[in-house]
Design a protein around this motif. Structure first.
Motif, mmCIF file in Angstrom:
data_model
loop_
_atom_site.group_PDB
_atom_site.id
_atom_site.type_symbol
_atom_site.label_atom_id
_atom_site.label_comp_id
_atom_site.label_asym_id
_atom_site.label_seq_id
_atom_site.Cartn_x
_atom_site.Cartn_y
_atom_site.Cartn_z
ATOM 1 N N ASN A 26 -3.271 3.366 12.231
ATOM 2 C CA ASN A 26 -1.841 3.290 12.539
ATOM 3 C C ASN A 26 -1.392 1.943 13.092
ATOM 4 O O ASN A 26 -0.301 1.847 13.637
ATOM 5 C CB ASN A 26 -1.389 4.420 13.462
ATOM 6 C CG ASN A 26 -1.372 5.749 12.744
ATOM 7 O OD1 ASN A 26 -1.094 5.805 11.549
ATOM 8 N ND2 ASN A 26 -1.689 6.806 13.452
ATOM 9 N N ALA A 27 -2.221 0.920 12.963
ATOM 10 C CA ALA A 27 -1.756 -0.436 13.269
ATOM 11 C C ALA A 27 -0.881 -0.854 12.107
ATOM 12 O O ALA A 27 -1.184 -0.550 10.946
ATOM 13 C CB ALA A 27 -2.934 -1.389 13.433
ATOM 14 N N GLY A 28 0.218 -1.538 12.382
ATOM 15 C CA GLY A 28 1.122 -1.864 11.297
ATOM 16 C C GLY A 28 1.878 -3.151 11.481
ATOM 17 O O GLY A 28 1.871 -3.745 12.553
ATOM 18 N N ALA A 29 2.508 -3.560 10.401
ATOM 19 C CA ALA A 29 3.349 -4.750 10.397
ATOM 20 C C ALA A 29 4.391 -4.596 9.305
ATOM 21 O O ALA A 29 4.189 -3.872 8.326
ATOM 22 C CB ALA A 29 2.516 -6.000 10.159
ATOM 23 N N ASN A 30 5.492 -5.283 9.480
ATOM 24 C CA ASN A 30 6.573 -5.277 8.499
ATOM 25 C C ASN A 30 6.402 -6.443 7.540
ATOM 26 O O ASN A 30 5.922 -7.504 7.935
ATOM 27 C CB ASN A 30 7.929 -5.396 9.184
ATOM 28 C CG ASN A 30 8.209 -4.249 10.120
ATOM 29 O OD1 ASN A 30 7.601 -3.193 10.014
ATOM 30 N ND2 ASN A 30 9.120 -4.450 11.034
ATOM 31 N N GLY A 31 6.809 -6.235 6.292
ATOM 32 C CA GLY A 31 6.684 -7.315 5.331
ATOM 33 C C GLY A 31 7.586 -7.166 4.132
ATOM 34 O O GLY A 31 8.200 -6.114 3.920
ATOM 35 N N CYS A 32 7.638 -8.241 3.348
ATOM 36 C CA CYS A 32 8.392 -8.211 2.092
ATOM 37 C C CYS A 32 7.647 -7.308 1.107
ATOM 38 O O CYS A 32 6.465 -7.005 1.292
ATOM 39 C CB CYS A 32 8.552 -9.629 1.533
ATOM 40 S SG CYS A 32 7.036 -10.371 0.868
ATOM 41 N N GLU A 33 8.322 -6.897 0.065
ATOM 42 C CA GLU A 33 7.714 -5.982 -0.896
ATOM 43 C C GLU A 33 6.482 -6.601 -1.557
ATOM 44 O O GLU A 33 5.465 -5.924 -1.755
ATOM 45 C CB GLU A 33 8.738 -5.548 -1.947
ATOM 46 C CG GLU A 33 9.826 -4.657 -1.382
ATOM 47 C CD GLU A 33 10.801 -4.162 -2.433
ATOM 48 O OE1 GLU A 33 10.378 -3.911 -3.582
ATOM 49 O OE2 GLU A 33 11.990 -4.010 -2.100
ATOM 50 N N HIS A 34 6.533 -7.873 -1.889
ATOM 51 C CA HIS A 34 5.424 -8.548 -2.563
ATOM 52 C C HIS A 34 4.158 -8.544 -1.711
ATOM 53 O O HIS A 34 3.101 -8.080 -2.156
ATOM 54 C CB HIS A 34 5.839 -9.987 -2.903
ATOM 55 C CG HIS A 34 4.723 -10.839 -3.398
ATOM 56 N ND1 HIS A 34 4.165 -10.696 -4.641
ATOM 57 C CD2 HIS A 34 4.053 -11.859 -2.797
ATOM 58 C CE1 HIS A 34 3.205 -11.581 -4.797
ATOM 59 N NE2 HIS A 34 3.113 -12.303 -3.694
ATOM 60 N N LYS B 53 17.087 0.660 -1.377
ATOM 61 C CA LYS B 53 16.646 1.981 -1.850
ATOM 62 C C LYS B 53 15.423 1.822 -2.756
ATOM 63 O O LYS B 53 15.393 0.975 -3.647
ATOM 64 C CB LYS B 53 17.780 2.649 -2.618
ATOM 65 C CG LYS B 53 17.479 4.059 -3.014
ATOM 66 C CD LYS B 53 18.671 4.728 -3.646
ATOM 67 C CE LYS B 53 18.333 6.173 -3.956
ATOM 68 N NZ LYS B 53 19.493 6.894 -4.450
ATOM 69 N N GLY B 54 14.395 2.631 -2.505
ATOM 70 C CA GLY B 54 13.202 2.629 -3.334
ATOM 71 C C GLY B 54 12.159 1.590 -2.963
ATOM 72 O O GLY B 54 11.154 1.450 -3.659
ATOM 73 N N ALA B 55 12.355 0.865 -1.860
ATOM 74 C CA ALA B 55 11.427 -0.213 -1.502
ATOM 75 C C ALA B 55 10.007 0.297 -1.307
ATOM 76 O O ALA B 55 9.048 -0.279 -1.838
ATOM 77 C CB ALA B 55 11.913 -0.939 -0.243
ATOM 78 N N ALA B 56 9.827 1.365 -0.564
ATOM 79 C CA ALA B 56 8.482 1.884 -0.311
ATOM 80 C C ALA B 56 7.826 2.363 -1.603
ATOM 81 O O ALA B 56 6.633 2.126 -1.823
ATOM 82 C CB ALA B 56 8.523 3.002 0.721
ATOM 83 N N LEU B 57 8.584 2.998 -2.460
ATOM 84 C CA LEU B 57 8.037 3.469 -3.733
ATOM 85 C C LEU B 57 7.626 2.285 -4.608
ATOM 86 O O LEU B 57 6.567 2.322 -5.254
ATOM 87 C CB LEU B 57 9.048 4.351 -4.461
ATOM 88 C CG LEU B 57 8.582 4.952 -5.784
ATOM 89 C CD1 LEU B 57 7.318 5.782 -5.590
ATOM 90 C CD2 LEU B 57 9.676 5.789 -6.389
ATOM 91 N N ARG B 58 8.427 1.235 -4.649
ATOM 92 C CA ARG B 58 8.074 0.044 -5.425
ATOM 93 C C ARG B 58 6.785 -0.582 -4.901
ATOM 94 O O ARG B 58 5.913 -0.982 -5.681
ATOM 95 C CB ARG B 58 9.211 -0.980 -5.408
ATOM 96 C CG ARG B 58 10.353 -0.640 -6.332
ATOM 97 C CD ARG B 58 11.326 -1.786 -6.475
ATOM 98 N NE ARG B 58 11.957 -2.166 -5.211
ATOM 99 C CZ ARG B 58 13.007 -1.555 -4.685
ATOM 100 N NH1 ARG B 58 13.551 -0.522 -5.309
ATOM 101 N NH2 ARG B 58 13.530 -1.975 -3.544
ATOM 102 N N VAL B 59 6.642 -0.669 -3.586
ATOM 103 C CA VAL B 59 5.424 -1.238 -2.994
ATOM 104 C C VAL B 59 4.221 -0.371 -3.338
ATOM 105 O O VAL B 59 3.178 -0.876 -3.762
ATOM 106 C CB VAL B 59 5.586 -1.403 -1.468
ATOM 107 C CG1 VAL B 59 4.254 -1.705 -0.804
ATOM 108 C CG2 VAL B 59 6.605 -2.490 -1.163
ATOM 109 N N PHE B 60 4.344 0.929 -3.161
ATOM 110 C CA PHE B 60 3.249 1.861 -3.450
ATOM 111 C C PHE B 60 2.822 1.756 -4.910
ATOM 112 O O PHE B 60 1.630 1.691 -5.223
ATOM 113 C CB PHE B 60 3.694 3.289 -3.107
ATOM 114 C CG PHE B 60 2.636 4.317 -3.335
ATOM 115 C CD1 PHE B 60 1.634 4.525 -2.402
ATOM 116 C CD2 PHE B 60 2.643 5.087 -4.489
ATOM 117 C CE1 PHE B 60 0.649 5.491 -2.611
ATOM 118 C CE2 PHE B 60 1.657 6.046 -4.708
ATOM 119 C CZ PHE B 60 0.666 6.244 -3.761
#
Length: 106
Positions: A36-44, A66-73
């Motif tokens: 659960n350590a995390g960081a924020n980032g751009c989609e790329h 909209k859809g950013a997490a799905l695009r990254v996944f």
């Protein structure tokens, strides 16, 4: 969207120091590892990091497109782990993308 991030700002926090590819925009997602350590980032960069983590997860930031997490996944599934490491053969299963491993398993 994340007004503090501009093109003159340093790269996003999830960009690996050895990954010299540019950010594709403001941080849009949070990447969490298995602890659960995390960081924020751009989609790329988030997709590249997610592809390199075991048990990693992605969550959209509140102001993300909209859809950013799905695009990254989805993108992460086609990226080899540690894509900034070049010039080495990738033959073992753990060195291949999730989708490549699935194709080989068929």
């Amino acid at each position: 969207m994340n007004e503090a991030f501009t093109s003159t700002t340093a790269r996003c926090p999830v960009a690996h120091p050895d990954d010299h590819t540019p950010c594709t925009g403001a941080p849009a997602v949070t990447i969490l590892d298995a602890t659960n350590a995390g960081a924020n980032g751009c989609e790329h960069h988030a997709a590249r990091l997610l592809a390199s983590l075991n048990g990693g997860r992605v969550y959209a930031l509140p102001d993300a497109p909209k859809g950013a997490a799905l695009r990254v996944f989805t993108a992460a599934a086609d990226i080899n782990p540690f894509p900034w490491v070049t010039g080495v053969p990738r033959t073992r299963p753990e060195q291949l993308s999730l989708n490549e491993r699935a194709r080989q398993a068929r």
